[in-house]
Design a protein around this motif. Structure first.
Motif, short mmCIF file in Angstrom:
data_model
loop_
_atom_site.label_atom_id
_atom_site.label_comp_id
_atom_site.label_asym_id
_atom_site.label_seq_id
_atom_site.Cartn_x
_atom_site.Cartn_y
_atom_site.Cartn_z
N GLU A 100 -12.54 -12.55 -2.39
CA GLU A 100 -11.74 -13.01 -1.25
C GLU A 100 -10.34 -12.40 -1.26
OE1 GLU A 100 -10.26 -17.24 0.77
OE2 GLU A 100 -11.71 -17.25 -0.89
N ILE A 101 -9.68 -12.38 -2.42
CA ILE A 101 -8.32 -11.85 -2.50
C ILE A 101 -8.30 -10.35 -2.23
CG2 ILE A 101 -6.42 -11.36 -4.11
CD1 ILE A 101 -6.99 -14.11 -5.36
N THR A 102 -9.29 -9.64 -2.78
CA THR A 102 -9.36 -8.19 -2.56
C THR A 102 -9.56 -7.87 -1.09
OG1 THR A 102 -10.30 -7.91 -4.78
CG2 THR A 102 -10.57 -6.08 -3.23
N ASN A 103 -10.46 -8.59 -0.45
CA ASN A 103 -10.66 -8.39 0.99
C ASN A 103 -9.41 -8.76 1.78
OD1 ASN A 103 -13.74 -7.86 1.92
ND2 ASN A 103 -13.71 -8.92 -0.03
N MET A 104 -8.69 -9.75 1.31
CA MET A 104 -7.50 -10.22 1.99
C MET A 104 -6.41 -9.14 2.02
SD MET A 104 -5.57 -13.83 1.17
CE MET A 104 -7.15 -14.66 0.92
N HIS A 105 -6.12 -8.55 0.85
CA HIS A 105 -5.01 -7.59 0.86
C HIS A 105 -5.38 -6.28 1.55
CE1 HIS A 105 -6.37 -5.12 -2.59
NE2 HIS A 105 -6.48 -6.20 -3.34
N PHE A 106 -6.67 -5.94 1.57
CA PHE A 106 -7.08 -4.76 2.35
C PHE A 106 -6.98 -5.04 3.85
CE2 PHE A 106 -8.59 -2.75 -1.50
CZ PHE A 106 -8.53 -1.41 -1.20
N LYS A 107 -7.25 -6.28 4.25
CA LYS A 107 -7.13 -6.63 5.67
C LYS A 107 -5.66 -6.60 6.10
CE LYS A 107 -8.78 -8.17 9.64
NZ LYS A 107 -7.55 -8.29 10.43
N PHE A 108 -4.76 -7.07 5.24
CA PHE A 108 -3.33 -6.99 5.54
C PHE A 108 -2.94 -5.53 5.79
CE2 PHE A 108 -2.75 -11.32 4.45
CZ PHE A 108 -1.44 -11.68 4.72
N LEU A 109 -3.36 -4.64 4.88
CA LEU A 109 -3.00 -3.22 5.00
C LEU A 109 -3.63 -2.60 6.24
CD1 LEU A 109 -1.68 -0.66 3.91
CD2 LEU A 109 -3.70 -0.32 2.47
N GLU A 110 -4.87 -2.91 6.51
CA GLU A 110 -5.55 -2.34 7.68
C GLU A 110 -4.82 -2.70 8.96
OE1 GLU A 110 -10.11 -1.95 8.47
OE2 GLU A 110 -9.48 -3.92 9.22
N ASP A 111 -4.40 -3.95 9.09
CA ASP A 111 -3.68 -4.37 10.29
C ASP A 111 -2.36 -3.62 10.44
OD1 ASP A 111 -5.71 -6.12 10.89
OD2 ASP A 111 -4.68 -7.90 10.10
N CYS A 116 4.08 -5.96 -9.35
CA CYS A 116 3.81 -5.28 -8.08
C CYS A 116 2.64 -4.31 -8.21
CB CYS A 116 5.03 -4.50 -7.62
SG CYS A 116 6.53 -5.50 -7.48
N PHE A 117 1.77 -4.32 -7.21
CA PHE A 117 0.61 -3.45 -7.17
C PHE A 117 0.57 -2.68 -5.85
CE2 PHE A 117 -0.51 -6.91 -9.95
CZ PHE A 117 -1.28 -6.34 -10.96
N ALA A 118 0.33 -1.36 -5.94
CA ALA A 118 -0.08 -0.61 -4.75
C ALA A 118 -1.59 -0.78 -4.68
CB ALA A 118 0.31 0.86 -4.87
N SER A 119 -2.04 -1.74 -3.92
CA SER A 119 -3.42 -2.23 -4.04
C SER A 119 -4.45 -1.33 -3.35
CB SER A 119 -3.51 -3.65 -3.49
OG SER A 119 -2.93 -3.73 -2.21
N ASP A 120 -4.00 -0.20 -2.74
CA ASP A 120 -4.96 0.74 -2.17
C ASP A 120 -5.22 1.93 -3.09
OD1 ASP A 120 -2.39 1.72 -1.86
OD2 ASP A 120 -2.72 2.52 0.15
N GLN A 121 -4.87 1.80 -4.37
CA GLN A 121 -5.15 2.85 -5.34
C GLN A 121 -6.64 3.15 -5.36
OE1 GLN A 121 -3.10 4.65 -7.21
NE2 GLN A 121 -1.32 3.46 -7.85
N SER A 122 -6.99 4.42 -5.57
CA SER A 122 -8.40 4.80 -5.62
C SER A 122 -8.97 4.56 -7.01
CB SER A 122 -8.57 6.28 -5.27
OG SER A 122 -8.20 6.51 -3.94
N PRO A 123 -10.11 3.89 -7.11
CA PRO A 123 -10.76 3.75 -8.41
C PRO A 123 -11.40 5.07 -8.84
CG PRO A 123 -11.59 2.15 -6.78
CD PRO A 123 -10.83 3.19 -6.04
N THR A 124 -11.65 5.21 -10.12
CA THR A 124 -12.47 6.32 -10.60
C THR A 124 -13.93 6.02 -10.25
OG1 THR A 124 -12.82 5.29 -12.76
CG2 THR A 124 -10.88 6.70 -12.52
N GLY A 154 0.84 -1.20 0.00
CA GLY A 154 0.00 0.00 0.00
C GLY A 154 0.87 1.24 0.00
N HIS A 155 0.23 2.40 0.00
CA HIS A 155 0.97 3.66 0.10
C HIS A 155 1.32 3.90 1.56
CE1 HIS A 155 -0.88 4.15 -3.89
NE2 HIS A 155 0.20 4.86 -4.15
N TYR A 156 2.24 3.07 2.01
CA TYR A 156 2.60 3.04 3.43
C TYR A 156 4.12 3.09 3.53
CZ TYR A 156 2.62 1.67 8.34
OH TYR A 156 2.80 1.66 9.71
N GLY A 157 4.63 3.90 4.49
CA GLY A 157 6.07 4.08 4.57
C GLY A 157 6.58 4.72 3.28
#
Length: 290
Positions: free
Chosen positions: A258-269, A187-195, A119-122
């Protein structure tokens, strides 16, 4: 024409600033923090609202404390990114350490390609720059281009200086076809904002309905490439650790979403551990479910 000229002047001064040692740039960052937070109040309302909505259990004093830490980090981050123009390979490797990179190499040695989420972290920019120096496979980074072509060219030059390939989001499938015969890390920054048009899938992230792009999931399920999450941690100012965590090793067996929810949960934690290092000044929650 005038805007282009101003952009070229801006790039020239950025190049000059990048020649200074990071220790000096961090002194400037302290001044920039006061300017951003107290003088121009850069997106202060956006940051305050994002933090308040994300952490409803925290008091106003706690929110303000995180807010100030974020702006101090943002000021440092700006100068760290500028420094990437002239940073050496040795300095990059010293400032970003990877843990668990051998998991990726096990795939590459078998000729397999891998997907990576973060994500856009660090300092995600410096982490990506260092990544290409730490693995044997080609590093392909999917990103959203910026509108100003002069700054777009400048950013891409510093991002690709050590061999990484940056691909505009709309060219993802074409880039995969280009490198299909060799192991690669996509590699993906998976918290990118959709249009608004892309805001079709929503999940709960940091206590709010959040629109999510489905690109990672679609590619993972169609190719069955294993997915790893890159957990970035700030060790001290200007130094980071990136932990390579297995997230989903057999994507074809997962349910839709499932995968989308998974990587957002990783980032949230990760954000909950040290919230000041996420990009709070970004207008992440522009769209709501209809």
């Amino acid at each position: 024409m005038i805007k282009r000229g101003i952009a070229h002047v801006g790039v020239f001064f950025l190049c000059l600033i990048s020649l200074l040692p990071l220790q000096i740039l961090f002194i400037f960052a302290r001044l920039l923090y006061y300017i951003l937070y107290y003088v121009i109040r850069y997106r202060k309302n956006v940051v305050r609202n994002n933090l308040t909505n994300s952490f409803p259990e925290k008091s106003e004093q706690e929110i303000i404390k995180i807010e100030k830490k974020y702006f101090k980090f943002l000021a440092n981050l700006i100068f760290e990114i500028i420094k990437q123009k002239t940073i050496s390979k040795k300095e990059t490797l010293k400032r970003v350490k990877f843990v668990g990179i051998e998991q990726l190499e096990a795939h590459f040695s078998k000729g397999e390609s891998v997907l990576a989420c973060t994500g856009h972290y660090g300092n995600w920019e410096l982490g990506t720059l260092a990544l290409g120096l730490n693995i044997s496979a080609k590093t392909i980074v999917i990103y959203k281009p910026i509108n100003n072509k002069t700054f777009e060219y400048w950013f891409n030059k510093l991002r690709t200086k050590f061999g990484n390939v940056f691909v505009a989001m709309k060219q993802t499938l074409r880039s995969m076809a280009t490198y299909k015969n060799e192991p690669s890390l996509l590699c993906f920054a998976s918290d990118q904002s959709p249009t608004r048009e892309e805001s079709k899938y929503f999940l709960t992230f940091l206590n709010q309905p959040t629109a999510a792009l489905l690109g990672v999931e679609k590619i993972a399920k169609s190719t069955n490439r294993p997915i790893y999450y890159f957990k970035v941690s700030s060790v001290k100012t200007g130094y980071y650790t990136v932990e390579v965590l297995p997230m989903c090793l057999n994507p074809s067996l997962t349910a839709d979403g499932e995968i989308t929810n998974m990587h957002f949960k990783f980032l949230e934690d990760i954000i909950k551990e040290q919230p000041q290092y996420w990009l709070w000044s970004h207008k992440r929650w522009k769209f709501k479910p209809e």
